[in-house]
Design a protein around this motif. Structure first.
Motif, PDB file in Angstrom:
ATOM      1  N   ILE A 268      -2.842   3.049  12.880  1.00  0.00           N
ATOM      2  CA  ILE A 268      -3.358   3.839  11.751  1.00  0.00           C
ATOM      3  C   ILE A 268      -3.538   2.958  10.515  1.00  0.00           C
ATOM      4  O   ILE A 268      -4.553   3.042   9.818  1.00  0.00           O
ATOM      5  CB  ILE A 268      -2.404   5.016  11.453  1.00  0.00           C
ATOM      6  N   ALA A 269      -2.535   2.097  10.264  1.00  0.00           N
ATOM      7  CA  ALA A 269      -2.619   1.213   9.089  1.00  0.00           C
ATOM      8  C   ALA A 269      -3.837   0.314   9.176  1.00  0.00           C
ATOM      9  O   ALA A 269      -4.525   0.056   8.171  1.00  0.00           O
ATOM     10  CB  ALA A 269      -1.343   0.388   8.985  1.00  0.00           C
ATOM     11  N   HIS A 270      -4.113  -0.159  10.402  1.00  0.00           N
ATOM     12  CA  HIS A 270      -5.264  -1.036  10.592  1.00  0.00           C
ATOM     13  C   HIS A 270      -6.573  -0.284  10.337  1.00  0.00           C
ATOM     14  O   HIS A 270      -7.506  -0.797   9.707  1.00  0.00           O
ATOM     15  CB  HIS A 270      -5.247  -1.603  12.010  1.00  0.00           C
ATOM     16  N   GLU A 271      -6.609   0.981  10.837  1.00  0.00           N
ATOM     17  CA  GLU A 271      -7.846   1.758  10.722  1.00  0.00           C
ATOM     18  C   GLU A 271      -8.136   2.176   9.281  1.00  0.00           C
ATOM     19  O   GLU A 271      -9.308   2.319   8.902  1.00  0.00           O
ATOM     20  CB  GLU A 271      -7.751   3.010  11.613  1.00  0.00           C
ATOM     21  N   ILE A 272      -7.077   2.404   8.476  1.00  0.00           N
ATOM     22  CA  ILE A 272      -7.336   2.893   7.103  1.00  0.00           C
ATOM     23  C   ILE A 272      -7.537   1.749   6.117  1.00  0.00           C
ATOM     24  O   ILE A 272      -7.825   1.994   4.949  1.00  0.00           O
ATOM     25  CB  ILE A 272      -6.194   3.804   6.604  1.00  0.00           C
ATOM     26  N   GLU A 277     -10.289  -0.343   1.183  1.00  0.00           N
ATOM     27  CA  GLU A 277     -11.066  -1.363   0.463  1.00  0.00           C
ATOM     28  C   GLU A 277     -12.304  -0.734  -0.174  1.00  0.00           C
ATOM     29  O   GLU A 277     -12.678  -1.051  -1.317  1.00  0.00           O
ATOM     30  CB  GLU A 277     -11.461  -2.482   1.419  1.00  0.00           C
ATOM     31  N   ALA A 278     -12.938   0.160   0.585  1.00  0.00           N
ATOM     32  CA  ALA A 278     -14.137   0.823   0.042  1.00  0.00           C
ATOM     33  C   ALA A 278     -13.788   1.663  -1.186  1.00  0.00           C
ATOM     34  O   ALA A 278     -14.500   1.656  -2.202  1.00  0.00           O
ATOM     35  CB  ALA A 278     -14.766   1.700   1.130  1.00  0.00           C
ATOM     36  N   MET A 279     -12.672   2.401  -1.094  1.00  0.00           N
ATOM     37  CA  MET A 279     -12.254   3.222  -2.227  1.00  0.00           C
ATOM     38  C   MET A 279     -11.902   2.360  -3.428  1.00  0.00           C
ATOM     39  O   MET A 279     -12.214   2.708  -4.583  1.00  0.00           O
ATOM     40  CB  MET A 279     -11.049   4.086  -1.825  1.00  0.00           C
ATOM     41  N   SER A 280     -11.250   1.220  -3.172  1.00  0.00           N
ATOM     42  CA  SER A 280     -10.913   0.309  -4.279  1.00  0.00           C
ATOM     43  C   SER A 280     -12.173  -0.168  -4.977  1.00  0.00           C
ATOM     44  O   SER A 280     -12.241  -0.232  -6.224  1.00  0.00           O
ATOM     45  CB  SER A 280     -10.117  -0.888  -3.745  1.00  0.00           C
ATOM     46  N   ASN A 281     -13.197  -0.513  -4.183  1.00  0.00           N
ATOM     47  CA  ASN A 281     -14.458  -0.984  -4.769  1.00  0.00           C
ATOM     48  C   ASN A 281     -15.141   0.137  -5.576  1.00  0.00           C
ATOM     49  O   ASN A 281     -15.678  -0.091  -6.678  1.00  0.00           O
ATOM     50  CB  ASN A 281     -15.405  -1.470  -3.681  1.00  0.00           C
ATOM     51  N   LEU A 282     -15.104   1.348  -5.030  1.00  0.00           N
ATOM     52  CA  LEU A 282     -15.738   2.465  -5.725  1.00  0.00           C
ATOM     53  C   LEU A 282     -15.036   2.768  -7.050  1.00  0.00           C
ATOM     54  O   LEU A 282     -15.691   3.039  -8.072  1.00  0.00           O
ATOM     55  CB  LEU A 282     -15.728   3.712  -4.828  1.00  0.00           C
ATOM     56  N   ILE A 283     -13.689   2.722  -7.024  1.00  0.00           N
ATOM     57  CA  ILE A 283     -12.940   2.963  -8.260  1.00  0.00           C
ATOM     58  C   ILE A 283     -13.223   1.871  -9.277  1.00  0.00           C
ATOM     59  O   ILE A 283     -13.368   2.115 -10.485  1.00  0.00           O
ATOM     60  CB  ILE A 283     -11.428   3.059  -7.955  1.00  0.00           C
ATOM     61  N   TYR A 284     -13.364   0.626  -8.784  1.00  0.00           N
ATOM     62  CA  TYR A 284     -13.669  -0.494  -9.690  1.00  0.00           C
ATOM     63  C   TYR A 284     -15.025  -0.279 -10.350  1.00  0.00           C
ATOM     64  O   TYR A 284     -15.190  -0.453 -11.579  1.00  0.00           O
ATOM     65  CB  TYR A 284     -13.649  -1.800  -8.895  1.00  0.00           C
ATOM     66  N   THR A 314       0.556  -0.138   3.521  1.00  0.00           N
ATOM     67  CA  THR A 314      -0.215  -0.366   4.752  1.00  0.00           C
ATOM     68  C   THR A 314      -0.028  -1.792   5.244  1.00  0.00           C
ATOM     69  O   THR A 314       0.190  -2.044   6.433  1.00  0.00           O
ATOM     70  CB  THR A 314      -1.705  -0.078   4.507  1.00  0.00           C
ATOM     71  N   ARG A 315      -0.120  -2.758   4.319  1.00  0.00           N
ATOM     72  CA  ARG A 315       0.073  -4.163   4.703  1.00  0.00           C
ATOM     73  C   ARG A 315       1.497  -4.396   5.226  1.00  0.00           C
ATOM     74  O   ARG A 315       1.716  -5.153   6.168  1.00  0.00           O
ATOM     75  CB  ARG A 315      -0.219  -5.065   3.500  1.00  0.00           C
ATOM     76  N   GLN A 316       2.472  -3.717   4.594  1.00  0.00           N
ATOM     77  CA  GLN A 316       3.844  -3.848   5.060  1.00  0.00           C
ATOM     78  C   GLN A 316       3.997  -3.312   6.487  1.00  0.00           C
ATOM     79  O   GLN A 316       4.663  -3.910   7.327  1.00  0.00           O
ATOM     80  CB  GLN A 316       4.792  -3.086   4.131  1.00  0.00           C
ATOM     81  N   SER A 317       3.349  -2.168   6.750  1.00  0.00           N
ATOM     82  CA  SER A 317       3.441  -1.576   8.084  1.00  0.00           C
ATOM     83  C   SER A 317       2.867  -2.514   9.130  1.00  0.00           C
ATOM     84  O   SER A 317       3.439  -2.717  10.200  1.00  0.00           O
ATOM     85  CB  SER A 317       2.704  -0.228   8.130  1.00  0.00           C
ATOM     86  N   LEU A 318       1.722  -3.101   8.823  1.00  0.00           N
ATOM     87  CA  LEU A 318       1.135  -4.078   9.738  1.00  0.00           C
ATOM     88  C   LEU A 318       2.018  -5.311   9.861  1.00  0.00           C
ATOM     89  O   LEU A 318       2.176  -5.887  10.934  1.00  0.00           O
ATOM     90  CB  LEU A 318      -0.264  -4.480   9.252  1.00  0.00           C
ATOM     91  N   GLY A 319       2.642  -5.689   8.744  1.00  0.00           N
ATOM     92  CA  GLY A 319       3.519  -6.863   8.758  1.00  0.00           C
ATOM     93  C   GLY A 319       4.734  -6.654   9.633  1.00  0.00           C
ATOM     94  O   GLY A 319       5.152  -7.540  10.383  1.00  0.00           O
ATOM     95  N   PHE A 320       5.312  -5.457   9.583  1.00  0.00           N
ATOM     96  CA  PHE A 320       6.476  -5.161  10.427  1.00  0.00           C
ATOM     97  C   PHE A 320       6.117  -5.324  11.905  1.00  0.00           C
ATOM     98  O   PHE A 320       6.878  -5.857  12.705  1.00  0.00           O
ATOM     99  CB  PHE A 320       6.959  -3.716  10.209  1.00  0.00           C
ATOM    100  N   TYR A 321       4.935  -4.844  12.264  1.00  0.00           N
ATOM    101  CA  TYR A 321       4.541  -4.848  13.669  1.00  0.00           C
ATOM    102  C   TYR A 321       4.256  -6.265  14.159  1.00  0.00           C
ATOM    103  O   TYR A 321       4.453  -6.573  15.335  1.00  0.00           O
ATOM    104  CB  TYR A 321       3.318  -3.951  13.840  1.00  0.00           C
ATOM    105  N   ARG A 322       3.805  -7.114  13.247  1.00  0.00           N
ATOM    106  CA  ARG A 322       3.377  -8.461  13.661  1.00  0.00           C
ATOM    107  C   ARG A 322       4.412  -9.536  13.349  1.00  0.00           C
ATOM    108  O   ARG A 322       4.150 -10.717  13.553  1.00  0.00           O
ATOM    109  CB  ARG A 322       2.069  -8.819  12.939  1.00  0.00           C
ATOM    110  N   GLU A 323       5.585  -9.129  12.856  1.00  0.00           N
ATOM    111  CA  GLU A 323       6.572 -10.125  12.444  1.00  0.00           C
ATOM    112  C   GLU A 323       7.105 -10.940  13.622  1.00  0.00           C
ATOM    113  O   GLU A 323       7.230 -10.440  14.737  1.00  0.00           O
ATOM    114  CB  GLU A 323       7.739  -9.437  11.733  1.00  0.00           C
TER     115      GLU A 323
END
Length: 478
Positions: A268-272, A277-284, A314-323
């Motif tokens: 899920i973290a990977h998919e979102i 990123e798109a939302m960050s760009n739109l807010i910017y 999200t990055r932390q969740s991916l980091g836990f899985y790949r540690e």
């Protein structure tokens, strides 16, 4: 008179020649003066040998049985009767047979004794006794609980608990309520009735109340014992303690669920990530739009901050899985901060204040994921022990000792504390004070990880007001 005498002699002769009964006549010195043919066949002597007056009761009595025979002779003097009593007799060929004796004084220097060969009976008794002793030894050597039940199972006649279950001092009619977990009683009784109805072996795995008052698991198996008419007179059973296996299975199942959840979270973290990123760009872009009111810009700035926080988690969740599982330079303070971030929702819900006390970044050689698990376990336990509005203090500091540098991390909560009688159990596997809400593995795993990193963990707690709480201190080589 002659006819009556002849008839009596005939009857006496028939009595003396009864196939199964040997008859011996002694004088008062113990010498055999006569015997019927049955006795002669029993002992192997001939009538001619008897007539030599060389055979006595002592000749045929093994040394260890002489005292018993002498006691019977003394009884004869006092009462005029012998036996009944049992002893071994020595035959002419040196072999031995078991005999049952009884006799009486006939007067005129004559004693009569009747003998029945009971060797087969004694052998059967010896075999039965040996089998009983072996069975008893097998029962004593077994670690299983042994029990005996009435034919209808309404009475437990005996139970040897083996420190797993409480033993019965006398027959127990409330055994179902005493030993079986309330939620399993109906199921157990239904299975018992099925075994009784179909006259089959009873076997079942179910929960029990252990001798120490805790809940355990057992695999129980019982067989019906029958009399010669085929009627069930008792049920005999054995129950094995399978508590450790069941808990291990439950822990494995939870672990598998957590692993599946971890993979799902990583997916899920990977998919979102892309939508984030798109939302960050739109807010910017919206934030830098010309003519945007100041209030809207402030709101967009808040939205951007929250979005960055989501991206961080999200990055932390991916980091836990790949540690990696390989020890590497690891920041203790960053791991503590990420553990706090993970539980931020629970912290805010309970209005708990977290006091972080460290100055510099502290780095040690460790497996980051494992160390984060330690910190998260301790922080989660502290939160569970707190009432709304409690406080948790986390300290981390580097020290120098005679054996080198080390890091000390302290988790101090203002919760209800841990009773003294359970403090020595908290690091045991499957021990939990949270009932069904806890696995009993958190602190056990924590200690295993700390030990693996050549560190130590200590606990101090207070349950008496006004100051209650618990402190866990971890020391790790730096």
């Amino acid at each position: 008179a002659e006819l009556a005498r002849s008839t009596a002699d005939t009857r006496l002769k028939r009595v003396l020649e009864t196939d199964a009964v040997g008859v011996i006549f002694f004088d008062y010195t113990g010498t055999v003066v006569d015997a019927n043919d049955v006795f002669l066949r029993m002992v192997g002597y001939t009538r001619a040998e008897i007539e030599t007056r060389a055979v006595t009761w002592r000749t045929m009595t093994p040394p260890e049985w002489v005292k018993v025979s002498e006691e019977q002779m003394l009884k004869l003097e006092q009462t005029g009767r012998i036996g009944p009593y049992e002893k071994e007799y020595m035959l002419k060929d040196g072999s031995r047979r078991w005999m049952l004796f009884t006799g009486r004084d006939l007067g005129g220097d004559r004693i009569v004794e009747y003998a029945i060969d009971i060797t087969r009976r004694k052998q059967a008794e010896a075999t039965s006794q040996a089998m009983e002793e072996r069975f008893r030894a097998l029962v004593e050597a077994s670690s299983d609980v042994i029990y005996r039940m009435s034919p209808d199972w309404k009475e437990m006649r005996q139970l040897q608990g083996r420190d797993f279950l409480s033993e019965t001092a006398e027959p127990e009619r409330t055994w179902l309520e005493k030993y079986i977990h309330p939620e399993d009683q109906a199921f157990v009784w239904t299975s018992i009735q099925d075994a009784i109805t179909h006259q089959k072996i009873f076997q079942l795995e179910h929960r029990v109340l252990q001798a120490d008052g805790t809940i355990g698991w057992t695999f129980s198996r019982a067989v019906p014992l029958r009399n010669k008419d085929g009627e069930v007179i008792e049920w005999f059973g054995a129950a094995s303690d399978v508590t450790a296996r069941k808990r291990a299975e439950e822990a494995l199942l939870r672990s598998e669920k957590l692993a599946t959840l971890g993979r799902l979270v990583a997916s899920i973290a990977h998919e979102i990530n892309n939508p984030l990123e798109a939302m960050s760009n739109l807010i910017y872009l919206a934030h830098h739009s010309i003519g945007l009111p100041e209030e809207a810009q402030d709101l967009l700035q808040l939205a951007d901050a929250e979005l960055k926080r989501i991206a961080h988690i999200t990055r932390q969740s991916l980091g836990f899985y790949r540690e990696s599982n390989v020890p590497a330079d690891t920041s203790v303070t960053q791991l503590l901060e990420s553990s706090i971030d993970l539980l931020r929702g629970k912290i805010n819900t309970r209005h708990v204040k977290i006091h972080c006390q460290w100055q510099d970044d502290i780095t040690i050689k460790a497996v980051a994921g494992e160390l984060r698990q330690v910190f998260s376990n301790l922080l989660a336990n502290a939160l569970d022990a707190l009432e709304t509005g409690g406080q948790i203090t986390i300290r981390a500091k580097r020290h120098h000792g005679k054996d080198g540098a080390y890091v000390r991390i302290l988790f101090l909560d203002s919760g209800r504390g841990i009773p003294l009688e359970t403090q020595h159990k908290i690091f045991d596997p499957f021990f939990s004070t949270k009932g069904n809400l806890g696995t009993g593995l958190g602190l056990w795993v924590t200690k295993q990880i700390v030990d693996k990193h050549h560190g130590s963990i200590r606990v101090r707690s207070r349950i008496l007001p006004p100051t209650t709480g618990t402190a866990f201190q971890i020391t790790l080589p730096a």
